[in-house]
Design an enzyme around this catalytic site. Structure first.
Site, PDB file in Angstrom:
ATOM      1  N   SER A   1     -10.867 -83.462 -47.329  1.00  0.00           N
ATOM      2  CA  SER A   1     -11.272 -82.975 -46.012  1.00  0.00           C
ATOM      3  C   SER A   1     -12.757 -83.133 -45.711  1.00  0.00           C
ATOM      4  CB  SER A   1     -10.868 -81.512 -45.826  1.00  0.00           C
ATOM      5  OG  SER A   1     -11.670 -80.660 -46.600  1.00  0.00           O
TER       6      SER A   1
ATOM      7  N   LYS B   1     -16.467 -76.349 -45.591  1.00  0.00           N
ATOM      8  CA  LYS B   1     -16.415 -77.005 -44.280  1.00  0.00           C
ATOM      9  C   LYS B   1     -17.805 -77.012 -43.670  1.00  0.00           C
ATOM     10  CE  LYS B   1     -11.874 -77.191 -44.413  1.00  0.00           C
ATOM     11  NZ  LYS B   1     -11.199 -78.408 -44.731  1.00  0.00           N
TER      12      LYS B   1
END
Length: 160
Positions: free
Chosen positions: A42, A86
């Site tokens: 990711s 993230k």
């Protein structure tokens, strides 16, 4: 008898030093800086799919020094036993336009990030489960700011 007292006192002194060291280690790990192993696709290309070891500092988010573009370690809102790494894309009050499916940009939506929340996304939008799926992230789920990669050695350096 005096010899046993001396040995017992020495053992207690050494045990006390070890306990103090372990307490300092715990406080440092929980409230100052810790390491974390990041796996998965990711955050490609910023972080490797095979896994990087990063350093996370735990002070910036407590004093409100985070901003758009910062990499953060967060507690997953879907599974509290997992942490996610993230990038903050928007802070509270910012307007965000996003698409659940990056291959179909015509189906985009917009929203304003509510007070006390941030909008996070992975750098690899095609495989990342992030705010596009679970909405704005409460600020309280942020555990720290990722600031350095320490493993693998050929990628050692500051992140940001």
């Amino acid at each position: 008898m005096r010899q046993w007292r001396s040995i017992a006192k020495e053992a207690m002194d050494r045990a006390s030093i070890i306990v103090k060291f372990l307490c300092l280690l715990h406080v440092t790990d929980a409230y100052v800086v810790s390491s974390n192993h990041v796996l998965g696709p990711s955050m490609l290309p910023t972080l490797n799919i095979t896994g990087d070891v990063v350093l996370v500092e735990h002070l910036s988010h407590r004093i409100g020094k985070l901003g758009s573009g910062d990499l953060v370690l967060v507690r997953s809102p879907l599974d509290p036993n997992k942490t996610l790494t993230k990038r903050i894309v928007a802070m509270e009050g910012d307007k965000v336009t996003f698409s659940l499916d990056p291959t179909r940009s015509f189906s985009s939506r917009s929203l304003v990030v509510p007070k006390g929340h941030v909008w996070i996304q992975g750098d690899n939008l095609y495989v990342s489960r992030d705010s596009r799926h679970f909405g704005p992230l409460p600020y309280g789920l942020i555990e720290g700011k990722v600031f350095m990669r320490v493993w693998p050695p050929n990628s050692f350096g500051l992140l940001g």
